[in-house]
Write a protein that holds these residues in place. Structure first.
Motif, PDB file in Angstrom:
ATOM      1  N   HIS A 114      26.045  38.552  43.230  1.00 58.01           N
ATOM      2  CA  HIS A 114      26.350  39.192  41.955  1.00 58.01           C
ATOM      3  C   HIS A 114      26.736  40.663  42.118  1.00 58.01           C
ATOM      4  O   HIS A 114      26.677  41.434  41.166  1.00 58.01           O
ATOM      5  CB  HIS A 114      25.162  39.068  41.006  1.00 58.01           C
ATOM      6  CG  HIS A 114      24.931  37.676  40.522  1.00 58.01           C
ATOM      7  ND1 HIS A 114      24.081  37.367  39.473  1.00 58.01           N
ATOM      8  CD2 HIS A 114      25.445  36.482  40.917  1.00 58.01           C
ATOM      9  CE1 HIS A 114      24.076  36.063  39.264  1.00 58.01           C
ATOM     10  NE2 HIS A 114      24.894  35.508  40.139  1.00 58.01           N
ATOM     11  N   GLU A 130      41.074  30.409  39.114  1.00 59.74           N
ATOM     12  CA  GLU A 130      40.073  30.005  38.128  1.00 59.74           C
ATOM     13  C   GLU A 130      39.253  28.814  38.613  1.00 59.74           C
ATOM     14  O   GLU A 130      38.043  28.730  38.351  1.00 59.74           O
ATOM     15  CB  GLU A 130      40.746  29.665  36.801  1.00 59.74           C
ATOM     16  CG  GLU A 130      41.282  30.858  36.024  1.00 59.74           C
ATOM     17  CD  GLU A 130      42.524  31.499  36.646  1.00 59.74           C
ATOM     18  OE1 GLU A 130      42.798  32.678  36.354  1.00 59.74           O
ATOM     19  OE2 GLU A 130      43.222  30.826  37.449  1.00 59.74           O
ATOM     20  N   VAL A 162      36.700  30.201  41.491  1.00 65.29           N
ATOM     21  CA  VAL A 162      35.486  30.951  41.144  1.00 65.29           C
ATOM     22  C   VAL A 162      34.401  30.042  40.579  1.00 65.29           C
ATOM     23  O   VAL A 162      33.223  30.416  40.585  1.00 65.29           O
ATOM     24  CB  VAL A 162      35.795  32.089  40.155  1.00 65.29           C
ATOM     25  CG1 VAL A 162      36.733  33.116  40.793  1.00 65.29           C
ATOM     26  CG2 VAL A 162      36.371  31.565  38.843  1.00 65.29           C
ATOM     27  N   GLN A 163      34.763  28.846  40.107  1.00 65.82           N
ATOM     28  CA  GLN A 163      33.739  27.916  39.638  1.00 65.82           C
ATOM     29  C   GLN A 163      32.866  27.397  40.787  1.00 65.82           C
ATOM     30  O   GLN A 163      31.775  26.868  40.542  1.00 65.82           O
ATOM     31  CB  GLN A 163      34.385  26.742  38.908  1.00 65.82           C
ATOM     32  CG  GLN A 163      35.080  27.116  37.622  1.00 65.82           C
ATOM     33  CD  GLN A 163      35.693  25.911  36.934  1.00 65.82           C
ATOM     34  OE1 GLN A 163      34.997  25.040  36.415  1.00 65.82           O
ATOM     35  NE2 GLN A 163      37.013  25.843  36.935  1.00 65.82           N
ATOM     36  N   ASP A 197      28.889  31.538  42.972  1.00 71.46           N
ATOM     37  CA  ASP A 197      27.945  32.114  42.021  1.00 71.46           C
ATOM     38  C   ASP A 197      28.088  33.626  42.092  1.00 71.46           C
ATOM     39  O   ASP A 197      27.334  34.308  42.776  1.00 71.46           O
ATOM     40  CB  ASP A 197      26.507  31.679  42.352  1.00 71.46           C
ATOM     41  CG  ASP A 197      25.489  32.249  41.375  1.00 71.46           C
ATOM     42  OD1 ASP A 197      25.910  32.855  40.359  1.00 71.46           O
ATOM     43  OD2 ASP A 197      24.283  32.097  41.622  1.00 71.46           O
ATOM     44  N   TRP A 198      29.088  34.131  41.373  1.00 71.04           N
ATOM     45  CA  TRP A 198      29.369  35.562  41.370  1.00 71.04           C
ATOM     46  C   TRP A 198      28.832  36.259  40.127  1.00 71.04           C
ATOM     47  O   TRP A 198      29.041  37.451  39.952  1.00 71.04           O
ATOM     48  CB  TRP A 198      30.872  35.805  41.514  1.00 71.04           C
ATOM     49  CG  TRP A 198      31.365  35.518  42.894  1.00 71.04           C
ATOM     50  CD1 TRP A 198      30.627  35.231  44.000  1.00 71.04           C
ATOM     51  CD2 TRP A 198      32.733  35.508  43.324  1.00 71.04           C
ATOM     52  NE1 TRP A 198      31.438  35.034  45.097  1.00 71.04           N
ATOM     53  CE2 TRP A 198      32.731  35.197  44.711  1.00 71.04           C
ATOM     54  CE3 TRP A 198      33.944  35.727  42.686  1.00 71.04           C
ATOM     55  CZ2 TRP A 198      33.910  35.101  45.452  1.00 71.04           C
ATOM     56  CZ3 TRP A 198      35.117  35.636  43.418  1.00 71.04           C
ATOM     57  CH2 TRP A 198      35.107  35.332  44.793  1.00 71.04           C
ATOM     58  N   GLN A 211      29.992  39.397  37.184  1.00 68.92           N
ATOM     59  CA  GLN A 211      31.134  40.127  37.735  1.00 68.92           C
ATOM     60  C   GLN A 211      32.362  39.239  37.955  1.00 68.92           C
ATOM     61  O   GLN A 211      33.409  39.728  38.361  1.00 68.92           O
ATOM     62  CB  GLN A 211      30.736  40.765  39.078  1.00 68.92           C
ATOM     63  CG  GLN A 211      29.439  41.554  39.047  1.00 68.92           C
ATOM     64  CD  GLN A 211      29.488  42.717  38.069  1.00 68.92           C
ATOM     65  OE1 GLN A 211      30.547  43.254  37.795  1.00 68.92           O
ATOM     66  NE2 GLN A 211      28.333  43.081  37.529  1.00 68.92           N
ATOM     67  N   THR A 212      32.222  37.942  37.700  1.00 69.63           N
ATOM     68  CA  THR A 212      33.316  37.019  37.991  1.00 69.63           C
ATOM     69  C   THR A 212      34.601  37.414  37.274  1.00 69.63           C
ATOM     70  O   THR A 212      35.697  37.419  37.869  1.00 69.63           O
ATOM     71  CB  THR A 212      32.926  35.588  37.603  1.00 69.63           C
ATOM     72  OG1 THR A 212      31.762  35.207  38.336  1.00 69.63           O
ATOM     73  CG2 THR A 212      34.048  34.613  37.917  1.00 69.63           C
ATOM     74  N   GLN A 267      36.393  40.314  38.891  1.00 69.91           N
ATOM     75  CA  GLN A 267      37.052  39.958  40.139  1.00 69.91           C
ATOM     76  C   GLN A 267      38.328  39.159  39.889  1.00 69.91           C
ATOM     77  O   GLN A 267      39.348  39.358  40.564  1.00 69.91           O
ATOM     78  CB  GLN A 267      36.087  39.177  41.034  1.00 69.91           C
ATOM     79  CG  GLN A 267      34.892  40.009  41.478  1.00 69.91           C
ATOM     80  CD  GLN A 267      34.198  39.439  42.709  1.00 69.91           C
ATOM     81  OE1 GLN A 267      34.855  39.033  43.669  1.00 69.91           O
ATOM     82  NE2 GLN A 267      32.873  39.417  42.686  1.00 69.91           N
ATOM     83  N   LEU A 268      38.294  38.255  38.895  1.00 75.49           N
ATOM     84  CA  LEU A 268      39.508  37.508  38.569  1.00 75.49           C
ATOM     85  C   LEU A 268      40.623  38.431  38.103  1.00 75.49           C
ATOM     86  O   LEU A 268      41.794  38.247  38.459  1.00 75.49           O
ATOM     87  CB  LEU A 268      39.203  36.465  37.492  1.00 75.49           C
ATOM     88  CG  LEU A 268      38.819  35.069  37.952  1.00 75.49           C
ATOM     89  CD1 LEU A 268      38.519  34.183  36.751  1.00 75.49           C
ATOM     90  CD2 LEU A 268      39.902  34.446  38.807  1.00 75.49           C
TER      91      LEU A 268
END
Length: 374
Positions: free
Chosen positions: A200, A316, A319-320, A323-324, A327-328, A331-332
């Protein structure tokens, strides 16, 4: 009446409507429904019920004359107090009589269980859940890898298959006792069966501070259609971006570290690295640098002794599998800004493509030529 299928023996007289109806009724199955719901962290909603020791997804039996989708919406209202339209299927599971282990008195004939996508719920919607006075004791949002510990094996297989189908984005899958009859790359790798490492840390867009060493470099490596290269561990199914730690041979050039480690770890060839940012905890001894770059090709994985599965996914979708945390989204955003600087299109949602064979891409143009397996 024209029956949709006839008895196997065509030599006898055609059955009457009554005979044909009795034949079909003798093969009838139960119909059930369940709904897969996640939170913003990718954790799955499970229910603790007062009649089982194991957990369940929201759902239940389809009533007489009721459609599975209507049953799913009804069950959400009855079990969670939430009104929702359920209109996207993730899977249909044929549950055999033998795997259910039902008592003989139940006369369980088998079941067709429809799994629907309940979507990703935010904190406000989760806060609106109201449980009934009986049946549902509590709910939890749990990591996908915990489902086999909390559910029966068949229910956990079904839930994980449905979750992978959601990530894959190619539509509903047909299951037999929770297992896809045509498994995709996420199924073959067993992705989401192993706990995702928690990461995270915030992404810092600025340069790495002076005096803070670089621990690893990893890259969002883009194919010409805007998808990125993912690595899936053959033992755990965990997803990773290509990359690795620097060595003295890189002479302090972190862009060279990315090029070298992508070639060594993924047999990937790239050009035009663009700095995305770095991750560092307040007390971390080093920075983890993120890059973006354009792929020009992949080498022969087997001949290079490469073990991980290689797959193309949209950012997309990617990132699933991580476990970010909160902040996901940041980052995207940074990744898509880097993609635009590379002059590449935003990828359309499509099934993940496994790249088992060499791939050669043109230096320009939106359409890759892939020699791999879906």
């Amino acid at each position: 009446m024209t029956p949709t299928s006839m008895p196997d023996d065509p030599s006898g007289p055609a059955p009457t409507d009554e005979e044909y109806g009795a034949l079909r009724a003798s093969a009838a199955l139960w119909a059930g429904t369940s709904v897969l719901i996640t939170n913003a962290l990718g954790q799955v909603l499970v229910q603790h019920v007062d009649y089982l020791e194991t957990c369940l997804l929201p759902g239940g039996a389809v009533d007489r004359g009721e459609s599975p989708a209507h049953a799913a919406s009804r069950e959400l209202h009855e079990e969670l107090g939430v009104t929702a339209v359920v209109d996207r299927g993730l899977g249909v599971d044929w549950v055999s009589r033998e795997t259910m282990g039902a008592p003989p008195a139940l006369r369980f004939p088998g079941e067709l269980l429809h799994v629907f996508d309940g979507g990703t719920w935010d904190d406000a919607r989760i806060g609106a859940i109201r449980l009934p006075e009986s049946e549902i004791k509590a709910i939890d949002f749990v990591e996908p890898a915990r489902l086999p510990d909390l559910m029966t094996p068949r229910d956990a297989r079904r839930a994980l298959s449905a979750l992978r189908a959601r990530v894959n984005g190619a539509g509903a899958v047909i299951l037999e006792n929770g297992v896809p009859i045509a498994p995709g790359v996420l199924d073959r790798a067993g992705t989401l069966s192993t706990p995702r490492p928690r990461d995270h840390a915030a992404l810092h867009r600025g340069p790495v501070p002076a005096g803070l060493p670089v621990g690893t470099c990893s890259g969002w490596l883009f194919a010409p259609d805007g998808r990125v290269l993912l690595l899936l561990d053959p033992d755990t199914g965990l997803a990773a971006l290509p990359g690795g730690p620097p060595t003295p041979a890189d002479d302090g050039d972190v862009a060279a570290t990315l090029v070298r480690t992508a070639a060594e770890g993924a047999v990937a060839h790239l050009t035009d690295p663009v700095y995305v940012g770095h991750l560092a905890e307040p007390d971390a001894p080093c920075a983890r640098v993120r890059w973006a770059a354009a792929l020009t090709g992949l080498g022969p994985a087997v001949e290079a002794g490469y073990r991980c599965r290689r797959a193309l996914a949209t950012p997309e979708q990617a990132v699933q599998l991580f476990d970010w945390g909160p902040q996901t989204a940041d980052q995207l955003t940074a990744v898509h800004e880097a993609r635009q600087r590379l002059g590449l299109p935003r990828a359309a949602l499509q099934a993940l493509t496994e790249l088992a064979l060499p791939v050669a891409w043109p230096s320009t143009g939106p359409h890759p030529t892939v020699q791999g397996s879906g």
